[in-house]
Design a protein around this motif. Structure first.
Motif, PDB file in Angstrom:
ATOM      1  N   ASP A 210       0.808  -1.223   0.000  1.00  0.00           N
ATOM      2  CA  ASP A 210       0.000   0.000   0.000  1.00  0.00           C
ATOM      3  C   ASP A 210       0.839   1.271   0.000  1.00  0.00           C
ATOM      4  O   ASP A 210       0.284   2.362  -0.117  1.00  0.00           O
ATOM      5  N   GLU A 213       4.881   1.297  -5.353  1.00  0.00           N
ATOM      6  CA  GLU A 213       4.419   0.621  -6.558  1.00  0.00           C
ATOM      7  C   GLU A 213       5.517  -0.332  -7.047  1.00  0.00           C
ATOM      8  O   GLU A 213       6.667   0.073  -7.231  1.00  0.00           O
ATOM      9  N   TYR A 214       5.162  -1.597  -7.252  1.00  0.00           N
ATOM     10  CA  TYR A 214       6.081  -2.560  -7.840  1.00  0.00           C
ATOM     11  C   TYR A 214       5.843  -2.587  -9.342  1.00  0.00           C
ATOM     12  O   TYR A 214       4.708  -2.753  -9.798  1.00  0.00           O
ATOM     13  N   ILE A 215       6.917  -2.430 -10.125  1.00  0.00           N
ATOM     14  CA  ILE A 215       6.729  -2.272 -11.567  1.00  0.00           C
ATOM     15  C   ILE A 215       7.326  -3.405 -12.397  1.00  0.00           C
ATOM     16  O   ILE A 215       6.832  -3.676 -13.488  1.00  0.00           O
ATOM     17  N   ALA A 454      10.823  -1.020  -7.498  1.00  0.00           N
ATOM     18  CA  ALA A 454       9.701  -0.234  -6.976  1.00  0.00           C
ATOM     19  C   ALA A 454       9.928   1.255  -7.223  1.00  0.00           C
ATOM     20  O   ALA A 454      11.060   1.724  -7.365  1.00  0.00           O
ATOM     21  N   LYS A 457       4.513   5.591  -4.724  1.00  0.00           N
ATOM     22  CA  LYS A 457       3.091   5.288  -4.904  1.00  0.00           C
ATOM     23  C   LYS A 457       2.448   6.356  -5.775  1.00  0.00           C
ATOM     24  O   LYS A 457       2.714   7.550  -5.621  1.00  0.00           O
ATOM     25  N   ASN A 458       1.628   5.903  -6.738  1.00  0.00           N
ATOM     26  CA  ASN A 458       0.907   6.799  -7.653  1.00  0.00           C
ATOM     27  C   ASN A 458       1.862   7.680  -8.451  1.00  0.00           C
ATOM     28  O   ASN A 458       1.560   8.846  -8.735  1.00  0.00           O
ATOM     29  N   SER A 459       2.990   7.146  -8.805  1.00  0.00           N
ATOM     30  CA  SER A 459       3.956   7.915  -9.588  1.00  0.00           C
ATOM     31  C   SER A 459       3.478   8.069 -11.020  1.00  0.00           C
ATOM     32  O   SER A 459       2.913   7.135 -11.626  1.00  0.00           O
ATOM     33  N   LYS A 462       5.032   5.553 -13.694  1.00  0.00           N
ATOM     34  CA  LYS A 462       4.796   4.117 -13.548  1.00  0.00           C
ATOM     35  C   LYS A 462       4.699   3.410 -14.899  1.00  0.00           C
ATOM     36  O   LYS A 462       5.457   2.484 -15.192  1.00  0.00           O
ATOM     37  N   GLU A 463       3.751   3.822 -15.739  1.00  0.00           N
ATOM     38  CA  GLU A 463       3.557   3.163 -17.032  1.00  0.00           C
ATOM     39  C   GLU A 463       4.757   3.378 -17.941  1.00  0.00           C
ATOM     40  O   GLU A 463       5.134   2.493 -18.706  1.00  0.00           O
ATOM     41  N   LYS A 466       7.431   0.982 -16.838  1.00  0.00           N
ATOM     42  CA  LYS A 466       7.031  -0.386 -17.160  1.00  0.00           C
ATOM     43  C   LYS A 466       7.327  -0.722 -18.615  1.00  0.00           C
ATOM     44  O   LYS A 466       7.849  -1.796 -18.935  1.00  0.00           O
TER      45      LYS A 466
END
Length: 548
Positions: A210, A213-215, A454, A457-459, A462-463, A466
């Motif tokens: 929580d 973020e794991y990417i 990682a 959170k809510n970075s 993220k995409e 990835k």
């Protein structure tokens, strides 16, 4: 007309809508926004300068011109949350009766179109040995901080894809909660937004999901108990293994049957002897007496491959004795050959943590931060018992060793060492002999999956990250870096060419039988001496009484 008693719903203002959307992160993916306006673009951008319309935002500005006959379509975003200036992408121009007169080549996936960022981001590295900072890319001391060295190269390559400059901070731990429920190490930097991306992969834990973020999973590394399979004689009685139960029963049946056969033949010889003359008796004196005890000693001597002090006189008796000796000789040869093979055989009976806990094999653990944490906080009964009984027994020094020392003890045998396999096998391949690399056994202890990279959170990256990491993996670069750092389990090339010396453990049962025989014979010897000197007179007295 609404009744007077129905409350009128107040429409929120534009400022309230923007504030709510910003706080609930509605400007980020996967939401799409379209704003129609006729004001100058600079005015709109000034009104939105404090909003988090970031890299993954799909925010479209449609400027209406010339009495709604022309539309100018733009996309706006910020490269970083701290930026006040918007980046503007011209998506196209639409005119009535003409359609799109100008149209860009942008795709529907906004993060694919935003590559040349030219920004600075912060990354956090976990370094447990300070000397590793000098060897992050030269493959020296690959067994030290292995996961950081792999991740460092991958993260740098990821940053180069998007023209990002990384500023690294160094931590000595991945991050765990302290007494104040605050996170330390890399986790602390990510949760406090002091770092944008974690430069070292970390395990997926329930309490972390929580917060970060794991990417992507970059390094498929595992930590396990590794040990050389113990000799079969160390975990089992090899002297009972050569024959099946039916063979043992058949062997004892042969001995018993031949004992009674010899007893009948000796009785027959003595009965026949009484019918002969005195001269023939003296010439053919039979030493094997008509006694069940003597017959048992003969068969027992044959069973132990010992010569007989006396043999039957008749041809049938000698043929029976010969058959007994020959049959037991073949059994003895087969038994000895199996014993030699079993003494050189390893046991695979230790397959689970419960087997390791019940065995006599001592254990040790690599002296790393995460091993201290996971071993001391485990609650599963078998793992907890293993930690308290073998890793850190109360009142004794915990068995945490440097990886070099642990592998050295593992090479000596009868020692299980918990280590990161990729790093540990590097030392194994360099220090073990070829025959010593055979029979290496692994047992999983940590109840976690492979570590993942990682970010915050809510970075908004993220995409983007990835996609970049997937490109690196698809091109084989990720696999190449893992192969350069991590060493696979050595192959067994010469399992049967080694010579194994026999120790006291291998001969334990034989020594017990030998010492028991010596002790038994000594006791019988003492009894015979006692009987000879103390019971001789009563015996003579009874014989005299019987004669009278």
């Amino acid at each position: 007309m609404l009744p007077r008693d129905v409350p009128q719903i107040k429409r929120p203002s534009n400022a309230e809508i923007k504030s709510y959307a910003n706080q609930t992160q509605l400007f980020s993916s996967p939401f799409k926004w379209i704003l129609y306006h006729s004001n100058p673009v600079e005015t709109i951008l000034n009104d939105f300068r404090d909003l988090w319309i970031l890299l993954d935002s799909d925010f479209i500005l449609v400027e209406v011109l010339l009495n709604r006959t022309e539309l100018i379509i733009r996309k706006i975003f910020k490269k970083h949350v701290k930026d006040k200036k918007f980046e503007i992408e011209n998506a196209g121009i639409w005119r009535r009766n003409y359609g799109f007169v100008e149209q860009s080549n942008y795709t529907n996936i906004v993060v694919r179109d935003r590559k040349n960022l030219g920004i600075n981001l912060r990354a956090s590295l976990v370094i447990t040995h300070n000397d590793s900072l000098k060897h992050l890319t030269d493959q020296r001391d690959k067994h030290i901080d292995s996961i950081t060295k792999v991740n460092y190269v991958i993260v740098l390559l990821l940053a180069s894809i998007y023209n990002i400059t990384l500023n690294f901070s160094i931590c000595n731990t991945w991050g765990y909660k302290d007494n104040k429920s605050e996170w330390s190490g890399m986790m602390g930097e990510l949760t406090r937004r002091e770092a944008d991306i974690g430069g070292t992969s970390l395990f997926l834990l329930k309490e972390r999901i929580d917060l970060i973020e794991y990417i992507a999973m970059i390094s498929p590394t595992r930590s396990k108990f590794v040990f050389r399979q113990p000799k079969l004689s160390y975990v089992a009685n090899v002297y009972t293994l050569p024959f099946d139960t039916k063979v043992w029963l058949s062997t004892f049946a042969i001995v018993v049957i031949m004992t009674f056969v010899l007893l009948l033949l000796i009785k027959w010889e003595y009965a026949k002897q009484k019918l002969t003359s005195e001269i023939e008796k003296k010439e053919n004196q039979i030493e094997l007496r008509e006694s069940f005890g003597d017959i048992v000693l003969v068969t027992f001597g044959a069973f132990c491959q010992q010569a007989a002090a006396a043999l039957p006189y008749s041809t049938p008796g000698r043929v029976a004795t010969l058959c007994l000796f020959v049959s037991l000789m073949f059994l003895y040869v087969s038994y000895s050959a199996n014993i030699v093979a079993l003494l050189q055989t390893s046991s695979n009976s230790i397959k689970t943590l419960e087997d390791l806990l019940k065995s006599r094999i001592p254990v040790g653990v690599d002296d790393t931060v995460f091993n201290h944490f996971f071993f001391s906080t485990t609650t599963e009964p078998t793992r907890r018992a293993l930690y308290l009984k073998k890793v850190a027994p109360p009142g004794k020094s915990p068995n945490f060793f440097k990886i070099e020392d642990g592998v050295k003890k593992m090479r000596q045998g009868l020692f299980a060492f918990h280590m990161e396999t990729g790093a540990g096998y590097k030392i194994v391949s360099e220090t073990f002999k070829e025959d010593e690399k055979c029979g290496l056994q692994e047992i999983q202890f940590l109840q976690v999956v492979d570590p993942w990279l990682a970010i915050q959170k809510n970075s908004s990256y993220k995409e983007l990250f990835k996609i970049g990491l997937r490109l690196i993996a698809e091109n084989g670069i990720e696999q190449r870096e893992n192969n350069l750092i991590y060493t696979k389990k050595p192959h067994c090339a010469s399992k049967g060419s080694a010579f194994f010396s026999v120790g006291l453990v291998d001969c334990y049962l034989a020594l017990v039988i030998l010492l028991s025989g010596i002790l038994g014979s000594f006791i019988i010897f003492i009894i015979e001496i006692y009987a000879h000197y103390n019971l001789s007179k009563p015996i003579h007295f009874l014989e005299y009484f019987r004669n009278k």
